[in-house]
Design a protein around this motif. Structure first.
Motif, PDB file in Angstrom:
ATOM      1  N   PRO A  86       0.942  -1.231  -0.114  1.00  0.00           N
ATOM      2  CA  PRO A  86      -0.287   0.070   0.160  1.00  0.00           C
ATOM      3  C   PRO A  86       0.782   1.286   0.051  1.00  0.00           C
ATOM      4  O   PRO A  86       2.125   1.401   0.608  1.00  0.00           O
ATOM      5  N   GLU A  87       0.001   2.333  -0.784  1.00  0.00           N
ATOM      6  CA  GLU A  87       1.172   3.490  -0.721  1.00  0.00           C
ATOM      7  C   GLU A  87       0.588   4.717   0.403  1.00  0.00           C
ATOM      8  O   GLU A  87       1.576   5.553   0.828  1.00  0.00           O
ATOM      9  N   ALA A  92      -3.957   1.152   2.371  1.00  0.00           N
ATOM     10  CA  ALA A  92      -4.074  -0.132   3.189  1.00  0.00           C
ATOM     11  C   ALA A  92      -5.441  -0.504   3.499  1.00  0.00           C
ATOM     12  O   ALA A  92      -6.006  -1.700   3.710  1.00  0.00           O
ATOM     13  N   PHE A  93      -6.278   0.548   3.882  1.00  0.00           N
ATOM     14  CA  PHE A  93      -7.643   0.384   4.411  1.00  0.00           C
ATOM     15  C   PHE A  93      -8.277  -0.341   3.198  1.00  0.00           C
ATOM     16  O   PHE A  93      -9.103  -1.409   3.518  1.00  0.00           O
ATOM     17  N   GLU A  94      -8.051   0.108   2.021  1.00  0.00           N
ATOM     18  CA  GLU A  94      -9.005  -0.242   1.087  1.00  0.00           C
ATOM     19  C   GLU A  94      -8.520  -1.933   0.750  1.00  0.00           C
ATOM     20  O   GLU A  94      -9.579  -2.687   0.452  1.00  0.00           O
ATOM     21  N   MET A  95      -7.173  -2.431   0.801  1.00  0.00           N
ATOM     22  CA  MET A  95      -6.800  -3.599   0.583  1.00  0.00           C
ATOM     23  C   MET A  95      -7.564  -4.482   1.627  1.00  0.00           C
ATOM     24  O   MET A  95      -7.934  -5.628   1.257  1.00  0.00           O
ATOM     25  N   LEU A  96      -7.045  -4.081   3.073  1.00  0.00           N
ATOM     26  CA  LEU A  96      -7.967  -5.097   3.921  1.00  0.00           C
ATOM     27  C   LEU A  96      -9.267  -5.159   4.085  1.00  0.00           C
ATOM     28  O   LEU A  96      -9.849  -6.190   4.532  1.00  0.00           O
ATOM     29  N   SER A  97     -10.084  -4.010   3.379  1.00  0.00           N
ATOM     30  CA  SER A  97     -11.533  -4.266   3.317  1.00  0.00           C
ATOM     31  C   SER A  97     -11.674  -5.248   2.464  1.00  0.00           C
ATOM     32  O   SER A  97     -12.867  -5.932   2.544  1.00  0.00           O
ATOM     33  N   ALA A  98     -10.921  -5.292   1.145  1.00  0.00           N
ATOM     34  CA  ALA A  98     -11.204  -6.096   0.005  1.00  0.00           C
ATOM     35  C   ALA A  98     -11.201  -7.622   0.552  1.00  0.00           C
ATOM     36  O   ALA A  98     -11.606  -8.522   0.205  1.00  0.00           O
ATOM     37  N   PRO A 146       1.613  -1.498   8.239  1.00  0.00           N
ATOM     38  CA  PRO A 146       1.918  -2.520   7.046  1.00  0.00           C
ATOM     39  C   PRO A 146       2.289  -2.108   5.704  1.00  0.00           C
ATOM     40  O   PRO A 146       1.946  -2.611   4.832  1.00  0.00           O
ATOM     41  N   MET A 147       2.898  -0.801   5.845  1.00  0.00           N
ATOM     42  CA  MET A 147       3.242  -0.164   4.333  1.00  0.00           C
ATOM     43  C   MET A 147       4.413  -1.028   3.338  1.00  0.00           C
ATOM     44  O   MET A 147       4.326  -1.010   2.378  1.00  0.00           O
ATOM     45  N   ASP A 148       4.793  -1.788   4.157  1.00  0.00           N
ATOM     46  CA  ASP A 148       6.200  -2.511   3.543  1.00  0.00           C
ATOM     47  C   ASP A 148       5.737  -3.928   3.069  1.00  0.00           C
ATOM     48  O   ASP A 148       6.351  -4.945   2.925  1.00  0.00           O
ATOM     49  N   LYS A 149       4.362  -4.325   3.255  1.00  0.00           N
ATOM     50  CA  LYS A 149       3.875  -5.735   3.129  1.00  0.00           C
ATOM     51  C   LYS A 149       3.066  -5.984   1.948  1.00  0.00           C
ATOM     52  O   LYS A 149       2.033  -5.115   1.762  1.00  0.00           O
ATOM     53  N   ALA A 150       3.085  -6.820   1.081  1.00  0.00           N
ATOM     54  CA  ALA A 150       2.302  -6.898  -0.185  1.00  0.00           C
ATOM     55  C   ALA A 150       0.821  -7.380   0.656  1.00  0.00           C
ATOM     56  O   ALA A 150       0.611  -8.057   1.735  1.00  0.00           O
ATOM     57  N   GLY A 151      -0.504  -6.863   0.045  1.00  0.00           N
ATOM     58  CA  GLY A 151      -1.686  -6.944   0.667  1.00  0.00           C
ATOM     59  C   GLY A 151      -1.875  -6.267   1.890  1.00  0.00           C
ATOM     60  O   GLY A 151      -3.084  -6.299   2.560  1.00  0.00           O
ATOM     61  N   ALA A 152      -1.154  -5.527   2.354  1.00  0.00           N
ATOM     62  CA  ALA A 152      -1.015  -4.605   3.345  1.00  0.00           C
ATOM     63  C   ALA A 152      -1.108  -5.390   4.898  1.00  0.00           C
ATOM     64  O   ALA A 152      -1.834  -4.759   5.830  1.00  0.00           O
TER      65      ALA A 152
END
Length: 192
Positions: A86-87, A92-98, A146-152
């Protein structure tokens, strides 16, 4: 002899990958090279993970002698769509919500470079998340950054303890390195 390998170079700044190799009892040196992690369009998620791992390994082709270079790339795939790092916190919130209440794949491509020969493989693990509240997602982002992690997310962190209902496949693969397969491949290419 168990775990007797040529000198190992880990081409990763990931503290998680470094910790996993230490837990495997493998001595290694970290050497980093800048590599463009772009990839051609049309590749599926497993092909992308292997393509990037190979690209990272090829950066060492002219500079190694008898060492084995380990490179890896871990991606998160939801319905075939890649969720990168995530940028922003909102991203990150968008990704984790998905990911909330859904199943997704974590794929790690690994390349081993020995004597100008490249050995590559991938491991795929399925991860099932419980539904997450906005409060839980916001707490995790604030607490764990969690900005350094794929999928946040990192499965070894708070969110992994409260959100992961089930995994199918390798846990260490989700952390960032499929250790069981890596050990088997290191033994195989060392014996050649």
């Amino acid at each position: 002899m168990i775990g007797q390998f040529p000198p190992i170079i880990l081409a990763s700044k990931s503290p998680r990958r470094q910790e996993l190799l230490k837990l495997m009892g493998i001595d290694f040196t970290v050497v980093l090279k800048e590599v463009d992690e772009s990839y051609p369009s049309g590749l599926n998620p497993t092909e992308i993970a292997v393509y990037i791992a190979e690209k990272k390994a090829k950066a060492f082709d002219e500079s190694i002698r008898n060492e084995i270079v380990i490179t890896a790339d871990t991606i998160v795939s939801l319905d075939g769509q890649i969720l990168g790092k995530p940028e922003t916190a909102d991203h990150a919130f968008e990704m984790l919500s998905a990911l909330s209440g859904r199943r997704h794949d974590v794929i790690t491509g690994v390349s081993l470079l020995k004597g100008h020969k490249l050995y590559s493989f991938y491991e795929l693990s399925e991860v099932f998340f419980k539904p997450l509240s906005a409060e839980e997602i916001n707490y995790y982002i604030a607490a764990c950054q969690p900005m350094d992690k794929a999928g946040a997310y990192g499965i070894q962190e708070w969110i992994g303890m409260i959100a992961v209902e089930k995994i199918i496949g390798s846990y260490s693969n989700i952390v960032g390195l499929p250790t069981h397969r890596l050990y088997r491949e290191l033994c195989r290419i060392t014996a050649q």
